[in-house]
Design an enzyme around this catalytic site. Structure first.
Site, short mmCIF file in Angstrom:
data_model
loop_
_atom_site.label_atom_id
_atom_site.label_comp_id
_atom_site.label_asym_id
_atom_site.label_seq_id
_atom_site.Cartn_x
_atom_site.Cartn_y
_atom_site.Cartn_z
N HIS A 11 0.82 -1.21 0.00
CA HIS A 11 0.00 0.00 0.00
C HIS A 11 0.85 1.26 0.00
CE1 HIS A 11 0.48 -0.62 4.46
NE2 HIS A 11 0.46 0.71 4.52
N GLU A 47 -7.99 5.03 9.85
CA GLU A 47 -7.49 4.74 8.50
C GLU A 47 -8.48 3.93 7.70
OE1 GLU A 47 -6.40 1.54 7.39
OE2 GLU A 47 -6.41 0.45 9.28
N GLN A 72 -3.91 3.58 1.33
CA GLN A 72 -4.29 3.71 2.73
C GLN A 72 -4.40 5.20 3.07
OE1 GLN A 72 -1.40 2.59 5.85
NE2 GLN A 72 -3.10 1.66 6.95
N HIS A 96 3.94 7.18 3.69
CA HIS A 96 4.81 6.00 3.74
C HIS A 96 4.45 5.02 2.63
CE1 HIS A 96 1.34 4.54 6.22
NE2 HIS A 96 1.62 3.37 5.68
N GLU A 146 7.26 0.68 5.58
CA GLU A 146 6.52 -0.25 6.42
C GLU A 146 6.62 -1.65 5.83
OE1 GLU A 146 2.39 0.90 6.84
OE2 GLU A 146 1.79 -1.12 7.46
C1 V0V Z 1 8.98 12.19 9.83
N1 V0V Z 1 10.01 12.28 8.96
C2 V0V Z 1 9.67 11.68 7.82
C3 V0V Z 1 8.35 11.21 8.01
N2 V0V Z 1 7.96 11.53 9.27
N3 V0V Z 1 10.34 11.49 6.67
C4 V0V Z 1 9.69 10.85 5.69
N4 V0V Z 1 8.42 10.37 5.80
C5 V0V Z 1 7.74 10.54 6.95
N5 V0V Z 1 6.50 10.06 7.04
C6 V0V Z 1 11.28 12.93 9.21
C7 V0V Z 1 11.10 14.40 9.53
O1 V0V Z 1 11.05 15.16 8.36
C8 V0V Z 1 12.34 14.70 10.33
O2 V0V Z 1 13.43 14.91 9.49
C9 V0V Z 1 12.56 13.42 11.11
O3 V0V Z 1 11.91 12.39 10.35
C10 V0V Z 1 11.97 13.47 12.51
O4 V0V Z 1 10.64 13.92 12.36
P1 V0V Z 1 9.66 14.24 13.56
O5 V0V Z 1 8.51 15.01 13.05
O6 V0V Z 1 10.43 14.78 14.73
O7 V0V Z 1 9.10 12.84 13.89
P2 V0V Z 1 9.51 11.76 14.96
O8 V0V Z 1 10.99 11.59 15.03
O9 V0V Z 1 8.78 12.04 16.23
O10 V0V Z 1 8.86 10.49 14.28
C11 V0V Z 1 9.25 10.03 13.04
C12 V0V Z 1 8.91 8.53 12.98
C13 V0V Z 1 7.40 8.41 13.32
C14 V0V Z 1 9.21 8.02 11.61
C15 V0V Z 1 9.75 7.80 14.02
O11 V0V Z 1 6.65 9.11 12.35
C16 V0V Z 1 6.91 6.99 13.44
O12 V0V Z 1 7.10 6.33 14.48
N6 V0V Z 1 6.26 6.45 12.36
C17 V0V Z 1 5.81 5.07 12.36
C18 V0V Z 1 4.36 4.98 12.81
C19 V0V Z 1 3.39 5.62 11.85
O13 V0V Z 1 3.78 6.45 11.02
N7 V0V Z 1 2.09 5.27 12.00
C20 V0V Z 1 1.03 5.87 11.17
C21 V0V Z 1 0.69 4.96 10.05
P3 V0V Z 1 14.45 16.13 9.69
O14 V0V Z 1 13.60 17.35 9.67
O15 V0V Z 1 15.09 15.84 11.05
O16 V0V Z 1 15.43 15.99 8.57
S1 V0V Z 1 -0.14 3.52 10.67
C22 V0V Z 1 -0.22 2.38 9.39
O17 V0V Z 1 0.39 2.64 8.30
C23 V0V Z 1 -0.97 1.21 9.61
C24 V0V Z 1 -1.74 0.97 10.84
C25 V0V Z 1 -1.00 0.15 8.57
O18 V0V Z 1 -0.52 0.31 7.46
O19 V0V Z 1 -1.58 -0.93 8.87
CO CO Z 2 0.48 1.73 6.43
#
Ligand code: V0V
Ligand code: CO
Length: 153
Positions: A11, A47, A72, A96, A146
């Site tokens: 996705h 979602e 998604q 993502h 992911e």
């Molecule tokens: C943040 N950054 C990203 C980003 N989100 N880069 C690319 N794509 C993204 N989506 C970058 C951001 O620009 C910063 O870069 C750096 O990471 C730190 O950003 P932040 O805003 O301080 O964010 P953090 O560090 O608090 O968190 C970033 C992470 C977080 C990736 C750790 O978003 C996370 O845990 N994601 C995984 C969970 C998730 O996204 N769940 C929702 C979808 P610079 O500025 O430092 O260079 S749930 C889902 O998909 C489900 C349920 C499913 O498919 O089944």
């Molecule tokens: Co997802």
């Protein structure tokens, strides 16, 4: 040659401000159908998965076998969630990419050994009953990635 770790594009995750409005847009504009909806408190999202189609291999069997894929749509539960923070800093858009894997636990072990930065050390609950785990975008060229092990059918 070893078999590939990623087996398909499962996705594309898209950050949206209004889930219902975005679902309506994808249904009416692109003719997609909702396959499932869920509020995932641990991930901080409401979602919806919209079924695109079985992929028609391009250019014959060399282009790969058929497989399902999804869009998604992700609406944050609050500003402090990953999608809420993303919307605040970047606005709506691609958040993502989710790739299929045969076994998410062994995929995580392999990637950890390769030095890839993991967001999730253990698989977590994902959409449509899948087991999922995220890799940090800083380890994957700026792409939040992911891994998706589909629910056993
Ligand atoms: C943040 N950054 C990203 C980003 N989100 N880069 C690319 N794509 C993204 N989506 C970058 C951001 O620009 C910063 O870069 C750096 O990471 C730190 O950003 P932040 O805003 O301080 O964010 P953090 O560090 O608090 O968190 C970033 C992470 C977080 C990736 C750790 O978003 C996370 O845990 N994601 C995984 C969970 C998730 O996204 N769940 C929702 C979808 P610079 O500025 O430092 O260079 S749930 C889902 O998909 C489900 C349920 C499913 O498919 O089944
Ligand atoms: Co997802």
């Amino acid at each position: 040659m070893t078999s590939p770790l990623l087996t398909r594009i499962d996705h594309v995750g898209i950050a949206v401000r209004d889930l219902d409005a975005s679902i309506g847009f994808y249904e009416s504009t692109f003719g997609l159908t909702v396959a499932g909806r869920e509020t995932n408190d641990a991930q901080g999202v409401r979602e919806a998965m919209l079924y695109v189609a079985d992929c028609i291999p391009r250019g014959g069997s060399a282009a790969g076998p058929p497989g399902a894929s999804y869009v998604q749509l992700l609406e944050p539960l609050s500003d402090e969630t990953p999608v809420g923070k993303f919307l605040a800093s970047r606005g709506e858009g691609v958040h993502h990419i989710g790739y299929g894997v045969a076994d998410v636990t062994s995929a995580l072990e392999q990637l950890r050994a390769d030095g890839i930065r993991l967001v999730d050390e253990q698989p977590r609950h994902g959409s449509l009953g899948a087991s999922i785990a995220f890799l940090h975008p800083k380890s994957v060229g700026g792409v939040l990635t992911e891994l998706v092990q589909a629910a056993a059918t």
